[in-house]
Design a protein around this motif. Structure first.
Motif, PDB file in Angstrom:
ATOM      1  N   SER A 113       0.839  -1.203   0.000  1.00 47.26           N
ATOM      2  CA  SER A 113       0.000   0.000   0.000  1.00 47.26           C
ATOM      3  C   SER A 113       0.872   1.250   0.000  1.00 47.26           C
ATOM      4  O   SER A 113       1.099   1.849   1.051  1.00 47.26           O
ATOM      5  N   GLY A 170      11.476   8.727   6.549  1.00 49.01           N
ATOM      6  CA  GLY A 170      10.173   8.065   6.521  1.00 49.01           C
ATOM      7  C   GLY A 170       9.637   7.834   7.935  1.00 49.01           C
ATOM      8  O   GLY A 170      10.389   7.864   8.925  1.00 49.01           O
ATOM      9  N   GLN A 172       8.612   5.106   8.940  1.00 48.34           N
ATOM     10  CA  GLN A 172       9.135   3.810   9.392  1.00 48.34           C
ATOM     11  C   GLN A 172      10.339   4.014  10.310  1.00 48.34           C
ATOM     12  O   GLN A 172      10.461   3.352  11.336  1.00 48.34           O
TER      13      GLN A 172
HETATM   14  C1  LIG Z   1       0.371   3.395   9.031  1.00 52.99           C
HETATM   15  C2  LIG Z   1       1.737   3.583   8.436  1.00 52.99           C
HETATM   16  N1  LIG Z   1       2.734   3.992   9.217  1.00 52.99           N
HETATM   17  C3  LIG Z   1       3.973   4.183   8.732  1.00 52.99           C
HETATM   18  C4  LIG Z   1       4.268   3.948   7.410  1.00 52.99           C
HETATM   19  C5  LIG Z   1       5.666   4.186   6.894  1.00 52.99           C
HETATM   20  O1  LIG Z   1       5.720   5.354   6.146  1.00 52.99           O
HETATM   21  P1  LIG Z   1       7.015   5.873   5.412  1.00 52.99           P
HETATM   22  O2  LIG Z   1       6.891   5.523   3.974  1.00 52.99           O
HETATM   23  O3  LIG Z   1       7.012   7.355   5.635  1.00 52.99           O
HETATM   24  O4  LIG Z   1       8.202   5.240   6.064  1.00 52.99           O
HETATM   25  C6  LIG Z   1       3.259   3.505   6.552  1.00 52.99           C
HETATM   26  C7  LIG Z   1       3.566   3.198   5.147  1.00 52.99           C
HETATM   27  O5  LIG Z   1       2.874   2.498   4.467  1.00 52.99           O
HETATM   28  C8  LIG Z   1       1.961   3.328   7.086  1.00 52.99           C
HETATM   29  O6  LIG Z   1       0.944   2.916   6.291  1.00 52.99           O
END
Ligand SMILES: Cc1ncc(COP(=O)(O)O)c(C=O)c1O
Length: 473
Positions: A113, A170, A172
């Protein structure tokens, strides 16, 4: 080495042979690594209290059968190369495997996603001279972007100063560093169930024991949350919404109640708001949960991968000053700081006058795609149940039986990757669920559903003599 050999002298036969057998067994058990250097004959003889001749004879036998090898001038080694192995829990779930393997044209990927399209974004320019600045090149992030994030959070009801914001690679990374700060191996961590797979991977890497709490249409369920908090977890992770994968929002009432409980029980929080910009609900956004408890040790984690596109790799964490100062130290050990070019681009996009309009347009497209995928599934696969969410990137689809894993294999053979709950939950509760992203162009969604229907109805997933064997099992 001596420990790896254990009680090697018991058994029948000459001593050198017993010693050789013990070395072979230790290699097979993995107690002696491939490629590991062995002690010299003299020092092993002294360590296990035998004559040097016994060790020489044992090593000769092991060389002859290929278990060890002598390298001129450098010593004796277990044969083979050291394997590249990871301690358990470090690799992430199967979905992370898919991310790493990448896409192939033959497969339409509904399992990941993410937003890959950047066509809808306004053009912005980032000049090297502007980002090559010692003030920008810090683990905290570019000052102007931290200011901008702080203003954005204050505007949605969470008063924030720039000194409370750490720019991350990110969301993450925000989750990983917060887990790194608060979780020691063996600690219990409360997590919404089902959830975003990246949090389960980050917590596994930190050695956490996950305590899942179910989510209903108003978010994480209060009664189960209260019971989980009674066990004194080290941390709570939750998404206030749109929630991945269910698309729901945590209600105003539940935010207030959980905030109070966290303070009373002194439990830190990761509040994941990564999907907040992917929202087309009619009601105005609610204040983040952390806004109820602005000085509590809470890390609010956000993402520009969702506001702009996945490849930007810029997110942020907002926390009270002393917590932010710890988080940035952990972040610095990961990457010394996020790319200033990406940060400058995120800032330029945020400050572009057409930004809000472009975001609203992008969300209208996503809402249409969500509706389209629901309609296509209703027509082609009437046994499946799902509804269109008003935010997020995926549908949380219910199959008529606990057959998701088997069906996912069949779907892949038909050229569609789908996500099962494996990786989104540590419980076995969702074996009848698929997570399907709708963030793909419409022709891909149409083709994917046609293939899914073929897979569902097809001979290769049907037991002989049964027309709909997957349904109802
Ligand atoms: C609920 C949620 N948290 C965190 C993330 C991570 O995001 P990023 O791409 O900024 O690392 C995602 C990515 O799909 C996500 O859906």
């Amino acid at each position: 080495m001596v420990d790896a050999l254990g009680g090697w002298t018991t058994g029948s036969g000459p001593l050198y042979r017993l010693l050789a057998r013990a070395v072979t067994a230790a290699v097979e058990r993995g107690d002696l690594d491939r490629g590991a250097r062995l002690p010299s004959e003299r020092s092993l003889a002294a360590a296990v209290d035998v004559s040097r001749g016994v060790v020489v004879a044992a090593y000769d036998e092991l060389v002859a059968d290929g278990t060890i090898e002598r390298r001129q001038g450098s010593g004796t080694f277990v044969a083979g190369s050291p394997e590249v192995g990871l301690p358990p829990g470090r690799e992430g779930s199967a979905l992370f495997g898919r991310l790493v393997e990448g896409r192939t044209d033959a497969v339409i990927d509904l399992s990941i996603s993410v937003l890959h399209e950047a066509r809808w974004l306004p053009d912005v320019t980032v000049r090297a001279a502007d980002v090559a600045d010692p003030a920008a090149d810090s683990p905290w992030g570019i000052p102007a972007l931290r200011e901008r994030v702080a203003r954005g959070l204050s505007a949605v009801g969470l008063p924030t100063g720039a000194e409370q914001v750490v720019i991350t690679t990110g969301a993450q990374q925000g989750i990983s560093i917060a887990a790194g700060c608060w979780v020691r191996p063996g600690d219990a961590v409360v997590v919404d169930d089902p959830t975003y797979p990246g949090v389960l991977s980050a917590l596994a890497a930190a050695g956490a024991v996950v305590r899942p709490v179910p989510v209903d249409r108003d978010g994480i369920v209060l009664a189960e949350m209260e019971a989980a908090l009674a066990d004194r977890p080290a941390l709570v992770y939750l998404q206030t919404g749109p929630h991945s994968p269910t698309g729901t929002h945590l209600s105003r009432h539940r935010r207030a109640v959980i905030a109070r409980w966290l303070v009373e029980r002194r439990v830190p929080l990761i509040e994941d708001v990564a999907l907040e910009s992917v929202d087309w609900s009619a009601t105005p956004p609610l204040r983040p949960l952390a806004a109820h408890i602005p000085d509590h040790p809470a890390a609010v984690v956000g993402s520009f991968s969702k506001q702009f596109w996945a490849g930007l790799r810029v997110g942020f964490v907002r926390a009270p000053g002393p917590v932010a100062a710890r988080l940035v130290r952990v972040k610095a050990t990961h990457d010394l700081g996020s790319s200033t070019v990406s940060q400058a681009m995120a800032l330029a996009l945020l400050e572009h006058p057409g930004h809000s309009r472009a975001l609203a347009r992008r969300n209208r497209v996503l809402a249409r795609r969500a509706d389209l995928l629901v309609a296509l599934l209703a027509e082609a696969l009437p046994d499946w149940r799902c509804s269109a969410p008003d935010g997020g990137l995926s549908l949380w689809v219910q199959l008529p039986g606990p057959v998701a894993a088997r069906f996912a294999d069949a779907a892949l053979r038909h050229g569609v990757a789908v996500a099962t709950a494996d990786g989104l939950s540590v419980t076995g509760r969702h074996r009848d669920r698929l997570r399907l992203t709708f963030a793909l162009p419409e022709p891909d969604l149409r083709e994917a559903v046609a293939r899914l229907a073929t897979a569902w109805n097809g001979a290769d997933v049907s037991a002989p003599g049964r027309r709909r064997p997957l349904a109802g099992r």
